[in-house]
Scaffold this motif. Structure first.
Motif, PDB file in Angstrom:
ATOM      1  N   ALA A  41      53.529  52.855  47.460  1.00 32.74           N
ATOM      2  CA  ALA A  41      54.607  54.102  48.379  1.00 32.74           C
ATOM      3  C   ALA A  41      54.342  53.684  49.620  1.00 32.74           C
ATOM      4  O   ALA A  41      54.768  54.732  50.299  1.00 32.74           O
ATOM      5  CB  ALA A  41      53.217  55.456  47.556  1.00 32.74           C
ATOM      6  N   SER A  42      53.802  52.787  50.137  1.00 30.25           N
ATOM      7  CA  SER A  42      52.790  52.084  51.355  1.00 30.25           C
ATOM      8  C   SER A  42      54.324  51.840  51.887  1.00 30.25           C
ATOM      9  O   SER A  42      54.175  52.314  53.380  1.00 30.25           O
ATOM     10  CB  SER A  42      51.946  52.347  52.173  1.00 30.25           C
ATOM     11  OG  SER A  42      52.528  50.487  50.928  1.00 30.25           O
ATOM     12  N   GLN A  45      57.064  54.559  52.535  1.00 27.77           N
ATOM     13  CA  GLN A  45      56.629  55.734  53.332  1.00 27.77           C
ATOM     14  C   GLN A  45      56.861  54.394  54.758  1.00 27.77           C
ATOM     15  O   GLN A  45      57.226  55.226  55.920  1.00 27.77           O
ATOM     16  CB  GLN A  45      54.947  56.281  53.773  1.00 27.77           C
ATOM     17  CG  GLN A  45      54.714  57.308  55.025  1.00 27.77           C
ATOM     18  CD  GLN A  45      55.371  58.121  54.061  1.00 27.77           C
ATOM     19  OE1 GLN A  45      55.770  58.820  53.463  1.00 27.77           O
ATOM     20  NE2 GLN A  45      56.428  58.450  55.607  1.00 27.77           N
ATOM     21  N   ASN A  49      59.870  56.668  57.949  1.00 24.60           N
ATOM     22  CA  ASN A  49      58.494  56.162  59.996  1.00 24.60           C
ATOM     23  C   ASN A  49      60.204  55.350  60.061  1.00 24.60           C
ATOM     24  O   ASN A  49      60.194  56.125  61.545  1.00 24.60           O
ATOM     25  CB  ASN A  49      57.320  55.849  59.312  1.00 24.60           C
ATOM     26  CG  ASN A  49      56.867  57.215  58.455  1.00 24.60           C
ATOM     27  OD1 ASN A  49      56.849  58.490  58.443  1.00 24.60           O
ATOM     28  ND2 ASN A  49      55.872  57.086  58.167  1.00 24.60           N
ATOM     29  N   THR A  66      57.849  63.473  50.311  1.00 24.62           N
ATOM     30  CA  THR A  66      57.629  63.353  51.443  1.00 24.62           C
ATOM     31  C   THR A  66      58.568  63.156  51.750  1.00 24.62           C
ATOM     32  O   THR A  66      59.759  63.459  51.748  1.00 24.62           O
ATOM     33  CB  THR A  66      57.218  61.880  51.024  1.00 24.62           C
ATOM     34  OG1 THR A  66      56.123  60.927  52.987  1.00 24.62           O
ATOM     35  CG2 THR A  66      57.932  61.160  51.106  1.00 24.62           C
ATOM     36  N   CYS A  67      58.147  62.971  53.129  1.00 28.03           N
ATOM     37  CA  CYS A  67      58.464  62.847  54.800  1.00 28.03           C
ATOM     38  C   CYS A  67      58.135  62.364  55.705  1.00 28.03           C
ATOM     39  O   CYS A  67      56.834  61.445  55.592  1.00 28.03           O
ATOM     40  CB  CYS A  67      59.006  64.044  55.266  1.00 28.03           C
ATOM     41  SG  CYS A  67      57.408  64.747  56.008  1.00 28.03           S
ATOM     42  N   ASN A  68      59.012  61.435  57.251  1.00 29.05           N
ATOM     43  CA  ASN A  68      58.773  61.280  57.770  1.00 29.05           C
ATOM     44  C   ASN A  68      58.629  61.481  59.221  1.00 29.05           C
ATOM     45  O   ASN A  68      57.867  62.680  59.034  1.00 29.05           O
ATOM     46  CB  ASN A  68      60.110  60.005  58.390  1.00 29.05           C
ATOM     47  CG  ASN A  68      61.597  60.813  58.610  1.00 29.05           C
ATOM     48  OD1 ASN A  68      61.266  61.837  58.598  1.00 29.05           O
ATOM     49  ND2 ASN A  68      61.996  59.951  59.709  1.00 29.05           N
ATOM     50  N   CYS A  72      58.235  65.345  60.209  1.00 27.76           N
ATOM     51  CA  CYS A  72      56.841  66.235  60.915  1.00 27.76           C
ATOM     52  C   CYS A  72      56.907  66.767  61.539  1.00 27.76           C
ATOM     53  O   CYS A  72      56.669  68.242  61.979  1.00 27.76           O
ATOM     54  CB  CYS A  72      55.560  65.193  60.284  1.00 27.76           C
ATOM     55  SG  CYS A  72      55.108  64.819  58.653  1.00 27.76           S
ATOM     56  N   PRO A  79      51.678  65.796  57.924  1.00 25.69           N
ATOM     57  CA  PRO A  79      52.199  64.806  56.820  1.00 25.69           C
ATOM     58  C   PRO A  79      51.477  65.410  55.991  1.00 25.69           C
ATOM     59  O   PRO A  79      51.703  64.901  54.574  1.00 25.69           O
ATOM     60  CB  PRO A  79      52.062  63.787  57.339  1.00 25.69           C
ATOM     61  CG  PRO A  79      51.836  63.156  59.039  1.00 25.69           C
ATOM     62  CD  PRO A  79      51.612  64.676  59.120  1.00 25.69           C
ATOM     63  N   ARG A  80      49.698  65.417  55.305  1.00 23.11           N
ATOM     64  CA  ARG A  80      49.425  65.763  54.331  1.00 23.11           C
ATOM     65  C   ARG A  80      49.638  66.921  53.661  1.00 23.11           C
ATOM     66  O   ARG A  80      48.866  67.175  52.760  1.00 23.11           O
ATOM     67  CB  ARG A  80      47.599  65.410  54.881  1.00 23.11           C
ATOM     68  CG  ARG A  80      47.166  64.026  55.756  1.00 23.11           C
ATOM     69  CD  ARG A  80      46.085  63.557  55.825  1.00 23.11           C
ATOM     70  NE  ARG A  80      46.280  64.517  57.380  1.00 23.11           N
ATOM     71  CZ  ARG A  80      45.708  64.379  58.691  1.00 23.11           C
ATOM     72  NH1 ARG A  80      45.474  62.629  57.951  1.00 23.11           N
ATOM     73  NH2 ARG A  80      45.250  65.083  58.810  1.00 23.11           N
ATOM     74  N   GLU A  83      53.682  67.425  51.648  1.00 21.34           N
ATOM     75  CA  GLU A  83      54.090  67.574  49.783  1.00 21.34           C
ATOM     76  C   GLU A  83      53.451  68.375  48.960  1.00 21.34           C
ATOM     77  O   GLU A  83      53.040  69.544  49.037  1.00 21.34           O
ATOM     78  CB  GLU A  83      53.409  66.550  49.548  1.00 21.34           C
ATOM     79  CG  GLU A  83      53.125  64.871  48.053  1.00 21.34           C
ATOM     80  CD  GLU A  83      52.330  64.262  47.762  1.00 21.34           C
ATOM     81  OE1 GLU A  83      52.247  64.046  46.612  1.00 21.34           O
ATOM     82  OE2 GLU A  83      52.207  63.676  48.468  1.00 21.34           O
TER      83      GLU A  83
END
Length: 183
Positions: A41-42, A45, A49, A66-68, A72, A79-80, A83
């Motif tokens: 997942a990282s 992300q 980004n 998720t989003c970039n 955000c 960002p946290r 979700e």
């Protein structure tokens, strides 16, 4: 398209670009395959980004996976905290506050964002610069925010690129999406 891969820096070739890859076409085919074949997942992300425009990764019910960082910033959220929210909640669409929330009111049936994401999820067909709008809550009251949206399928999810039309139109208020629209 001319240019270099945003990931590895190598020149893009005409084979790197297809009509079905309207969001990820700024990466060479090799880098896209490498990024999307990983289950880390990282790395996904990191990839999101790198994109300098707002991107949301959505499930089949327009739920945000998720989003970039650009999204955000445009949405004015941490960002946290993004979700699990629905798209309408994130942009502060007034209809997302109706009973059942985003996607459940009679108004949601005509939502271009929901319809486009749903179509891409169901058919795998990408859409490019579809006109959409939402009535969003701002400190000055409810304001219609106009968007251009693009979608692309990524596994079981959909990438949604959002462009605020008002930023592109001379003389229009240079507002941001959702909370960030507040001045």
């Amino acid at each position: 398209m001319n240019g270099d891969c945003a990931w590895c820096g190598s020149p893009l070739s005409p084979d790197d670009i297809t009509a079905d890859e309207i969001i990820t076409h700024c990466y060479c085919r090799g880098c896209r395959e490498d990024l999307f074949s990983r289950h880390d997942a990282s790395s996904l992300q990191e990839y999101l980004n790198l994109l300098k425009f707002p991107i949301l990764l959505l499930d089949d019910d327009v739920g945000i996976v998720t989003c970039n960082l650009s999204a955000c910033g445009s949405l004015g959220v941490d960002p946290r905290q993004i979700e699990g929210r629905r798209g309408g909640e994130a942009i502060e669409c007034i209809n997302s506050r109706l009973p059942g929330g985003c996607g459940k009111s009679v108004h949601c049936r005509t939502c271009a964002i929901r319809a486009t994401v749903t179509d891409t999820h169901r058919t795998s067909k990408s859409h490019y610069q579809v006109r959409a709008h939402a009535d969003c809550d701002t400190p000055d009251g409810v304001r219609e925010i106009r968007f251009l949206i693009s979608t692309e399928k990524l596994g079981d999810l959909v990438l949604l690129r959002i462009e605020d039309i008002d930023r592109k139109v001379p003389g229009s208020p240079a507002g941001r999406i959702g909370k960030a629209t507040r001045r």
